[in-house]
Design an enzyme around this catalytic site. Sequence first.
Site, PDB file in Angstrom:
ATOM      1  N   ASP A   1      65.672  72.927  17.682  1.00  0.00           N
ATOM      2  CA  ASP A   1      65.745  74.171  18.443  1.00  0.00           C
ATOM      3  C   ASP A   1      66.583  75.155  17.628  1.00  0.00           C
ATOM      4  O   ASP A   1      67.765  74.905  17.370  1.00  0.00           O
ATOM      5  CB  ASP A   1      66.378  73.904  19.813  1.00  0.00           C
ATOM      6  CG  ASP A   1      66.332  75.126  20.723  1.00  0.00           C
ATOM      7  OD1 ASP A   1      66.370  76.260  20.196  1.00  0.00           O
ATOM      8  OD2 ASP A   1      66.271  74.941  21.949  1.00  0.00           O
TER       9      ASP A   1
ATOM     10  N   PHE B   1      71.177  72.344  24.621  1.00  0.00           N
ATOM     11  CA  PHE B   1      71.002  73.361  25.656  1.00  0.00           C
ATOM     12  C   PHE B   1      70.324  72.738  26.882  1.00  0.00           C
ATOM     13  O   PHE B   1      69.410  71.927  26.738  1.00  0.00           O
ATOM     14  CB  PHE B   1      70.153  74.494  25.079  1.00  0.00           C
ATOM     15  CG  PHE B   1      70.140  75.729  25.915  1.00  0.00           C
ATOM     16  CD1 PHE B   1      71.208  76.613  25.895  1.00  0.00           C
ATOM     17  CD2 PHE B   1      69.050  76.017  26.725  1.00  0.00           C
ATOM     18  CE1 PHE B   1      71.187  77.775  26.671  1.00  0.00           C
ATOM     19  CE2 PHE B   1      69.020  77.171  27.499  1.00  0.00           C
ATOM     20  CZ  PHE B   1      70.097  78.048  27.475  1.00  0.00           C
TER      21      PHE B   1
ATOM     22  N   TYR C   1      64.684  86.680  21.233  1.00  0.00           N
ATOM     23  CA  TYR C   1      65.468  87.732  21.912  1.00  0.00           C
ATOM     24  C   TYR C   1      66.955  87.643  21.628  1.00  0.00           C
ATOM     25  O   TYR C   1      67.714  88.464  22.108  1.00  0.00           O
ATOM     26  CB  TYR C   1      65.194  87.714  23.420  1.00  0.00           C
ATOM     27  CG  TYR C   1      65.400  86.385  24.119  1.00  0.00           C
ATOM     28  CD1 TYR C   1      66.672  85.929  24.439  1.00  0.00           C
ATOM     29  CD2 TYR C   1      64.324  85.580  24.474  1.00  0.00           C
ATOM     30  CE1 TYR C   1      66.852  84.714  25.075  1.00  0.00           C
ATOM     31  CE2 TYR C   1      64.489  84.366  25.106  1.00  0.00           C
ATOM     32  CZ  TYR C   1      65.759  83.942  25.416  1.00  0.00           C
ATOM     33  OH  TYR C   1      65.939  82.743  26.040  1.00  0.00           O
ATOM     34  N   LYS C   2      67.385  86.634  20.856  1.00  0.00           N
ATOM     35  CA  LYS C   2      68.808  86.497  20.531  1.00  0.00           C
ATOM     36  C   LYS C   2      69.074  87.231  19.207  1.00  0.00           C
ATOM     37  O   LYS C   2      69.011  88.441  19.154  1.00  0.00           O
ATOM     38  CB  LYS C   2      69.176  85.020  20.509  1.00  0.00           C
ATOM     39  CG  LYS C   2      69.071  84.424  21.914  1.00  0.00           C
ATOM     40  CD  LYS C   2      69.302  82.948  21.994  1.00  0.00           C
ATOM     41  CE  LYS C   2      69.251  82.524  23.463  1.00  0.00           C
ATOM     42  NZ  LYS C   2      69.219  81.067  23.644  1.00  0.00           N
TER      43      LYS C   2
ATOM     44  N   ARG D   1      82.697  82.920  25.117  1.00  0.00           N
ATOM     45  CA  ARG D   1      81.901  82.872  23.891  1.00  0.00           C
ATOM     46  C   ARG D   1      81.750  84.283  23.343  1.00  0.00           C
ATOM     47  O   ARG D   1      81.306  85.183  24.052  1.00  0.00           O
ATOM     48  CB  ARG D   1      80.535  82.265  24.213  1.00  0.00           C
ATOM     49  CG  ARG D   1      79.731  81.901  22.986  1.00  0.00           C
ATOM     50  CD  ARG D   1      78.432  81.251  23.348  1.00  0.00           C
ATOM     51  NE  ARG D   1      77.509  82.205  23.949  1.00  0.00           N
ATOM     52  CZ  ARG D   1      76.241  81.935  24.253  1.00  0.00           C
ATOM     53  NH1 ARG D   1      75.745  80.729  24.028  1.00  0.00           N
ATOM     54  NH2 ARG D   1      75.464  82.846  24.787  1.00  0.00           N
TER      55      ARG D   1
END
Length: 420
Positions: free
Chosen positions: A206, A129, A231-232, A380
């Site tokens: 991560d 990322f 938050y995902k 995605r």
Amino acid sequence: MADDPDGLLARARRLDAEDPLARYRDRFVINDPDTVYLDGNSLGRLPKATRDRLRQVIDVEWGVDLIRGWDRWIELGRQAGDVIGELVGAEPGEVTLSDSTSVNLYKLAAAAVAARPGRRVVLTDDDNFPTDQYLLQGLAEAGGLDLRVLPTDLDRGVRLADVRAALDGDVALVCLSHVAYRSGAVADLAGITAATHEAGALALWDLSHSAGSVPVGLGAAGVDLATGCTYKHLNGGPGAPAFLYVRRDLQAGLRQPIWGWFGQADQFSMAGRYEPADGIERFLVGTPGVLGGYAALEGARLSAEAGIEAIAAKARALTGYLIELADAWLVPLGFRLASPREDAHRGAHVTLHHGQAWQVCQALKEAGVIPDFRTPDRLRLGVAPLYTSFGELHVAMSRLRGIVSAGRHERFSTRRSRVT
Ligand SMILES: *Cc1c(COP(=O)(O)O)cnc(C)c1O
């Protein structure tokens, strides 16, 4: 059925009827039943328990208790950390809430490098990322380190053999993502961690796309350090604090670079000299956000209640069904699967390559399906096992097929917006 020539709708209905997690959908606030939300891997939906808890926290804990609330709030990071720890395979006291994933990556990477004096190389890959790459670039520049960046296939994800080939006695730290943000490819966390340890380096993972979507097994794999977003897949709400993990036997020996009073032993003695706390608290910095912390706690509780194995099983079934739909309907229209096809190598999203992916993404949003666009030319589609149904995937992919077969996406601008 005349309107289901390939039998895929009947299959969706059967899979939904047999779904042991179907009842969890009602635990979320869903005010837009016609929208198919396929972006829970960027921002999860709002759990009803979180809405209710935040109302109570605002009205009573903040509104009435005021400063006295800190007697409770001071424990919140550990409390939520223990629940998240259950989901990622860590022991109590090894995980806490803190800062953002970005800031935690910096703290943990710096602590790891400092623990390997004489070694000057940090290893990552070019599919990691962007924030991870930037933080490591900054750390390398500040510390005169060499950042070794492995080239990784964007659709298949980072491979153990490539990591192994890049390891040597100069490497202090290997920092990678467990589930690739673009393709959803799952890295061999245990294998890469073992190879990293054989080379005498530390492993920092991560977990932003794996916490709450796949089992991680941090303890079983002997992982040193990890961090990730709440938050995902953990449904903690926009900007909710991240979590960080440090294996217990490493905690007392590591020093992170941002010395704040929440990392201080005996914080309220207000001593003039920094002396880090013994446990996971030494990785904290300053006053944490309490509202976001409660939201992270309630979100994680819901996932823990459902169980990570059940969540992962449904994620495999959902993404497998999505791939079936893509093969049948979208590949003939110029799409290509840009995620691993094997169940065991996929997280909870599927990525499709299409030359006009940005325009397709805009058209899809207008049609009430929320995906993500990711560079280069990728759509995605995230599934959230706690609230995504197979029927919704059938609806979303039907809409997508309708748009592209009629060329309706071509009416949309090729200019990208600031947030994609
Ligand atoms: C979403 C994500 C982040 C985001 O980090 P923040 O500090 O919360 O902005 C970091 N790493 C990965 C792999 C991600 O998917």
